[in-house]
Structures are given as structure tokens and as C-alpha cells.
Write an enzyme that holds these catalytic residues in place. Structure first.
Site, mmCIF file in Angstrom:
data_model
loop_
_atom_site.group_PDB
_atom_site.id
_atom_site.type_symbol
_atom_site.label_atom_id
_atom_site.label_comp_id
_atom_site.label_asym_id
_atom_site.label_seq_id
_atom_site.Cartn_x
_atom_site.Cartn_y
_atom_site.Cartn_z
ATOM 1 N N GLN A 117 0.825 -1.170 -0.159
ATOM 2 C CA GLN A 117 0.122 0.033 0.005
ATOM 3 C C GLN A 117 0.714 1.305 -0.050
ATOM 4 O OE1 GLN A 117 -3.254 2.555 2.526
ATOM 5 N NE2 GLN A 117 -3.076 0.183 3.032
ATOM 6 N N SER A 118 1.830 1.375 0.928
ATOM 7 C CA SER A 118 2.530 2.739 1.209
ATOM 8 C C SER A 118 2.943 3.211 -0.418
ATOM 9 C CB SER A 118 3.598 2.478 2.182
ATOM 10 O OG SER A 118 4.590 1.909 1.637
ATOM 11 N N ARG A 173 20.393 -6.158 -2.299
ATOM 12 C CA ARG A 173 20.632 -7.528 -2.424
ATOM 13 C C ARG A 173 20.472 -8.088 -3.893
ATOM 14 N NH1 ARG A 173 18.376 -7.864 2.634
ATOM 15 N NH2 ARG A 173 16.114 -8.237 1.963
ATOM 16 N N VAL A 190 7.853 -3.608 8.256
ATOM 17 C CA VAL A 190 6.996 -2.879 9.032
ATOM 18 C C VAL A 190 5.493 -2.792 8.165
ATOM 19 C CG1 VAL A 190 5.933 -0.398 9.618
ATOM 20 C CG2 VAL A 190 8.300 -1.522 10.107
ATOM 21 N N GLU A 239 1.415 -1.317 8.217
ATOM 22 C CA GLU A 239 0.519 -0.084 8.675
ATOM 23 C C GLU A 239 0.407 0.023 10.132
ATOM 24 O OE1 GLU A 239 -1.458 2.328 7.172
ATOM 25 O OE2 GLU A 239 -1.882 3.265 8.915
ATOM 26 N N ASP A 270 0.462 3.940 5.865
ATOM 27 C CA ASP A 270 0.791 3.624 4.547
ATOM 28 C C ASP A 270 0.518 4.785 3.593
ATOM 29 O OD1 ASP A 270 1.905 0.841 4.957
ATOM 30 O OD2 ASP A 270 -0.207 -0.035 4.859
ATOM 31 N N GLY A 298 -8.006 20.683 19.768
ATOM 32 C CA GLY A 298 -7.548 21.953 19.707
ATOM 33 C C GLY A 298 -7.923 22.831 20.863
ATOM 34 N N GLY A 299 -7.945 24.096 20.670
ATOM 35 C CA GLY A 299 -8.545 25.210 21.589
ATOM 36 C C GLY A 299 -10.150 25.324 21.709
ATOM 37 N N GLN A 300 -10.717 24.402 20.879
ATOM 38 C CA GLN A 300 -12.296 24.658 20.839
ATOM 39 C C GLN A 300 -12.738 23.190 21.044
ATOM 40 O OE1 GLN A 300 -13.391 27.606 20.344
ATOM 41 N NE2 GLN A 300 -11.859 28.757 19.129
HETATM 42 N N1 CAO Z 1 11.812 -10.102 -9.393
HETATM 43 C C1 CAO Z 1 12.390 -10.741 -8.443
HETATM 44 N N2 CAO Z 1 12.769 -10.592 -7.200
HETATM 45 C C2 CAO Z 1 11.747 -9.620 -6.548
HETATM 46 C C3 CAO Z 1 10.907 -8.808 -7.659
HETATM 47 C C4 CAO Z 1 11.080 -9.149 -8.739
HETATM 48 N N3 CAO Z 1 10.404 -8.470 -9.924
HETATM 49 N N4 CAO Z 1 10.380 -7.984 -6.602
HETATM 50 C C5 CAO Z 1 10.552 -8.298 -5.615
HETATM 51 N N5 CAO Z 1 11.365 -9.427 -5.330
HETATM 52 C C6 CAO Z 1 12.055 -9.792 -4.325
HETATM 53 C C7 CAO Z 1 12.672 -8.789 -3.442
HETATM 54 O O1 CAO Z 1 14.158 -8.702 -4.136
HETATM 55 C C8 CAO Z 1 12.864 -9.762 -2.251
HETATM 56 O O2 CAO Z 1 13.981 -10.407 -2.200
HETATM 57 P P1 CAO Z 1 14.982 -10.822 -1.012
HETATM 58 O O3 CAO Z 1 14.477 -10.765 0.201
HETATM 59 O O4 CAO Z 1 15.613 -12.230 -1.543
HETATM 60 O O5 CAO Z 1 16.153 -9.542 -1.350
HETATM 61 C C9 CAO Z 1 11.625 -10.325 -2.014
HETATM 62 O O6 CAO Z 1 11.142 -9.980 -3.390
HETATM 63 C C10 CAO Z 1 10.524 -9.892 -1.233
HETATM 64 O O7 CAO Z 1 10.593 -8.481 -0.769
HETATM 65 P P2 CAO Z 1 10.014 -7.844 0.444
HETATM 66 O O8 CAO Z 1 11.130 -8.421 1.723
HETATM 67 O O9 CAO Z 1 10.040 -6.431 0.408
HETATM 68 O O10 CAO Z 1 8.662 -8.272 0.585
HETATM 69 P P3 CAO Z 1 7.863 -8.967 2.042
HETATM 70 O O11 CAO Z 1 6.632 -9.484 1.349
HETATM 71 O O12 CAO Z 1 8.631 -10.181 2.816
HETATM 72 O O13 CAO Z 1 7.788 -7.850 3.001
HETATM 73 C C11 CAO Z 1 7.001 -5.751 3.612
HETATM 74 C C12 CAO Z 1 6.574 -6.731 2.736
HETATM 75 C C13 CAO Z 1 5.813 -4.617 3.358
HETATM 76 C C14 CAO Z 1 6.883 -6.088 5.314
HETATM 77 C C15 CAO Z 1 8.403 -5.036 3.239
HETATM 78 O O14 CAO Z 1 8.455 -4.876 1.944
HETATM 79 C C16 CAO Z 1 8.619 -3.677 4.187
HETATM 80 O O15 CAO Z 1 8.854 -3.728 5.131
HETATM 81 N N6 CAO Z 1 8.669 -2.681 3.267
HETATM 82 C C17 CAO Z 1 8.975 -1.289 3.978
HETATM 83 C C18 CAO Z 1 7.931 -0.965 4.785
HETATM 84 C C19 CAO Z 1 6.688 -0.510 3.823
HETATM 85 O O16 CAO Z 1 6.615 0.011 2.794
HETATM 86 N N7 CAO Z 1 5.656 -1.281 4.601
HETATM 87 C C20 CAO Z 1 4.510 -0.941 4.196
HETATM 88 C C21 CAO Z 1 3.801 -2.058 3.323
HETATM 89 S S1 CAO Z 1 1.919 -1.535 3.040
HETATM 90 O O17 CAO Z 1 1.330 -2.267 4.479
#
Ligand code: CAO
Length: 415
Positions: free
Chosen positions: A17-18, A104, A137, A139, A168, A247-249
Site C-alpha cells: 500500500q504505502s 541484495r 513494517v 500499517e 501507509d 484543539g482550543g475549541q
Molecule cells: N523479481 C525478483 N525478485 C523480486 C522482484 C522481482 N520483480 N520484486 C521483489 N522481489 C524480491 C525482493 O528482492 C525480495 O527478495 P530478498 O528478500 O531475497 O532480497 C523479495 O522479493 C521480497 O521483498 P520484501 O521483503 O520487500 O517483501 P515481503 O513480502 O517479505 O515484505 C513488507 C513486505 C511490506 C513487510 C516489506 O517490503 C517492508 O517492510 N517494506 C518497507 C515498509 C513498507 O513499505 N511497509 C508498508 C507495506 S504496506 O502495508
């Protein structure tokens, strides 16, 4: 008509989402947003909370309007080359991967700078540098860590998270501002830069008034506009203030006619000082306008509970819309508690493009929230979200790949 961000190309590496809220805004302002997804899977939200089998979810469609979708396996060596070509062609790379994921993949800030020194790299992360910088992280974690949850809810209950997605979507908004600011600075310096919006910081920014109150509390030991005053006790930290206005109101949520069966038959009522005499007239307590116990804002503070109880006796005789009409005639600030159903059906929001009906090839018609920011010279036209990989061939062709090369990359699993 031209659009404010015409000519700006965004390499959109966002998911969930974010990040998508940020790039959707940029697309609405006219940027060409190219969303990179993994072939076969795509953004995880495509399949989350589905209401129709095998069709992109509303979660996805409502966050990814006006974008193009390309599939690239960025861990495949040939896929990496395609991504490099895109980095060279785009102005901004936006990502909200878990910390370190982009590195990575081999796309460190230094590498991106080598490929395109004008590239702006914009990231949402859960936390900024510090003890939690490596954490993933979502929302509600941000709402808890940014001060929203500890200050939301009622004093005698647990912390509460808000329905508003301030962690988000709020951080997405912050990031969008950072990106256009960096684009503006680039017109002067010719250089890209890194833009970071941490979700904890974004939530805290929106909870600024609560840090104000923390310091007031520490200095004076009390806060007279909080419901804990005068009979409750204050601890060391800003307490939850229920529906107090902050707020103040002074304000509170009051029952209206029908509250026994309708969970949203309520109105927010503000006892704004300049219209106090009018409030007294409307609720039939004319004597309060001159009574020294009620006539001034300071005198009223210890009696707020009684005052709101008396006003509620009046609001309970009216529907929230009747009460609105009467109170607005006297300039008394108030607001109906609107349900999502009422908002979805509100004609004026449809007229302004704040609620938009969109047609989607596999889903059919659905409602979405349009661009909440209206520019007079850059109107927003909301178009549907892309199907997974819908624009892969189109974008690859723009990058100079021939049909044979595209086909070979597809066979190799790179796109
Ligand atoms: N081709 C190949 N690999 C890809 C890819 C693509 N097109 N797109 C993504 N990937 C891979 C990434 O490289 C990552 O791989 P590694 O872990 O091996 O480096 C993997 O997919 C997963 O990415 P991720 O760790 O970001 O995804 P997740 O589902 O495990 O975590 C989230 C999701 C949201 C918790 C995490 O991305 C995060 O903390 N983001 C920052 C904070 C944020 O935006 N949070 C709000 C999310 S909305 O509620």
C-alpha cells in the site's frame, strides 16, 4: 490539457500500500509510471482480500490506477539488464521493499548513480536509521510506533489504531512530496538524490499535536481540554483523549435521532467560543450565555461533560443531517458521522472526482477514491489499474528491444 508531471518517468518498484499510493498520485499528476512486478505473481495485493475469484482485488486496483505493468525477474541476469535499461531511461525509482532488498538485487545507490546520475531513488521504510531500521513494517506497526495508537481511544481502554491508513497512505503522501521536491532541486543541480520517508516519521508528523501536549503536560501537569480534566488523573505520558477535539475549541461526538439502531447516527459538535450564545439559544439554555459558570471558555472547561450531555439531549431529537442544517445556519461548527455507504453514495463527491467509478476488463465497474488534490491546470482522469505484465511488450519495445529479443527473454524467464 497537459499534466503537471508530463515527461516524468517513474520506475515503480512498489508493492502493497504505502509505495503504490505514492506512485498512483504521481501518475495522476501525469507521470508515466512503469510498475515492475514478478512474472506469474505480481504485487501480492493482486490476490489479497479478493471478492471475485481470479480477478485483481480491489486492494490492488484501488492503489494502482493510471500505471503500466511490466514483468521482470530482477534476480535473473538478463532481467537485471532490462532493469538497467529502465534505470537509464527513468527519472525516479520508487521502492518500498524490506530494508536491504534493493541492495541484495545488486542495485545499490552507487550502482544506480553509475547508471544514471540524475536518478532520484525514493524509498518508504518502516523506520529511519536506528535500532529498528532493519525491521519489516506494516500499517499498524507504524501507527503504534509513531504515537498514534497510544493517543487514540478512550482513557479506560487499550490503545486503538485508526481506520485512516496514516502509516501507509500517509507515508506515501510524504514520499510523493519528497519526490517532486527532489525533481525540482534536480532542475537546479542536475543531480539525483535519495529520498526517504520512514513510516514511523510520517505517523509522528501527523501526531505532532500530541508531542506538543506531552511537553505541556510535563510543564503543567494537566491539560484542561482533555476529558481527564478536572476529575481524572494525568500520568507521565499524553493520555488517550476519546473524542476530544485536541484543539482550543472543545468538541465531542454526540448521539442523534436513531442512534439506538444506526451505529452512525452521531454528530461531531464543537462548542466554538465565538458562537457560544447561539449554541445556548439553539439548545434552549439561553441562561448559560450570561451565567458566569458557563459564559467564558475558561469557566466552561470544568463543566464540559455536563455541557455536552445537555447539547446531546437536543441532538438526540434531530437526525444528524437535520442537526447539521440547523447548526450551520448559525455558523456552529459540526460534522455528521458519515458511513462508508453514505460517502460512496454522496453525489457531490462523485461530481468533484473524489469518488470515481472505474471500469475494469475482468472485474467490471467499481468505485474508487480519486485524486484528493485538485490542480486547475492539471486535471486528473482516473484510468484502470493494469493487468499483470499488460505493458511488458510495449515498454520493452520503447527500450529498443525487437520482438525476437522480447520472445527470447520471455523464454529465458527474465520477463
Ligand atoms: N523479481 C525478483 N525478485 C523480486 C522482484 C522481482 N520483480 N520484486 C521483489 N522481489 C524480491 C525482493 O528482492 C525480495 O527478495 P530478498 O528478500 O531475497 O532480497 C523479495 O522479493 C521480497 O521483498 P520484501 O521483503 O520487500 O517483501 P515481503 O513480502 O517479505 O515484505 C513488507 C513486505 C511490506 C513487510 C516489506 O517490503 C517492508 O517492510 N517494506 C518497507 C515498509 C513498507 O513499505 N511497509 C508498508 C507495506 S504496506 O502495508
Amino acid at each position: 490539457m497537459s499534466k503537471a508531471l508530463d515527461g516524468v518517468r517513474i520506475l515503480d518498484f512498489t508493492h502493497v500500500q504505502s509505495g503504490p499510493t505514492c506512485t498512483q498520485l504521481l501518475a495522476w499528476f501525469g507521470a508515466d509510471v512503469i510498475k515492475v512486478e514478478r512474472a506469474g505473481a505480481g504485487d501480492i495485493t493482486r490476490e489479497q482480500l479478493r471478492d471475485i475469484p481470479d480477478v485483481d482485488s480491489l486492494y490492488f486496483t484501488m492503489l494502482n490506477h493510471n500505471k503500466r505493468s511490466v514483468t521482470i525477474d530482477t534476480k535473473n541476469p538478463e532481467g537485471k539488464l532490462v532493469l538497467e535499461a529502465l534505470i537509464q531511461k527513468c527519472d525516479v525509482l520508487v521502492e518500498n521493499f524490506a530494508p536491504g532488498a534493493l541492495d541484495r538485487m545488486g542495485f545499490t545507490w552507487e550502482r544506480i548513480q553509475q547508471l544514471n546520475p540524475r536518478m532520484i531513488v525514493a524509498s518508504v521504510k518502516g523506520f529511519g536509521p536506528g535500532p529498528y531500521e532493519d525491521c519489516k513494517v506494516y500499517e499498524n506497526v507504524a501507527q503504534c510506533a509513531g504515537g498514534a495508537a497510544s493517543t487514540t481511544g478512550f482513557d479506560d481502554g487499550p490503545p486503538v489504531v485508526s481506520g485512516a491508513q496514516i502509516g501507509d497512505s500517509g507515508t506515501g503522501l510524504h514520499l510523493a512530496l519528497g519526490i517532486v521536491t527532489a525533481l525540482y532541486q534536480r532542475t537546479l543541480t542536475g543531480r539525483g538524490q535519495k529520498v526517504l520517508a520512514a513510516m514511523q516519521d510520517g505517523v509522528l508528523n501527523l501526531c505532532r499535536v500530541k508531542l506538543r501536549d506531552q511537553q505541556r503536560l510535563e510543564r503543567t501537569g494537566t491539560m484542561k481540554e482533555y476529558p481527564q480534566y478536572p476529575n481524572g488523573t494525568f500520568g507521565e505520558a499524553v493520555p488517550r483523549a476519546g473524542n476530544a477535539s485536541g484543539g482550543g475549541q472543545p468538541g465531542w461526538i454526540l448521539k442523534c435521532k436513531g442512534w439506538e439502531t444506526d451505529p452512525n447516527a452521531y454528530i461531531y459538535f464543537i462548542t466554538q467560543a465565538p458562537v457560544w450564545a447561539k449554541i445556548c439559544n439553539v439548545i434552549g439554555k439561553e441562561e448559560w450565555a450570561t451565567d458566569p459558570n458557563y459564559a467564558t471558555p475558561a469557566a466552561r472547561l470544568p463543566h464540559l461533560k455536563d455541557i455536552f450531555a445537555e447539547i446531546e439531549r437536543w441532538t438526540m431529537t434531530k437526525t444528524k443531517f437535520e442537526a447539521m442544517q440547523i447548526l450551520n445556519k448559525y455558523d456552529i461548527p459540526c460534522g455528521p458521522i458519515l458511513s462508508m455507504k453514505e460517502i460512496a453514495e454522496e453525489p457531490s463527491l462523485r461530481k468533484t472526482g473524489t469518488i470515481v467509478e472505474v471500469d475494469h476488463p475482468t472485474r467490471g465497474k467499481y468505485l474508487t477514491v480519486g485524486n484528493p488534490i485538485k490542480l486547475s491546470d492539471s486535471p486528473t482522469e482516473v484510468t484502470r489499474s493494469p493487468l499483470l505484465g499488460e505493458h511488458t511488450d510495449e515498454v520493452m519495445t520503447e527500450l529498443g528491444y525487437s520482438p525476437e529479443q522480447i520472445s527470447a527473454l520471455r523464454t529465458a524467464g527474465a520477463i
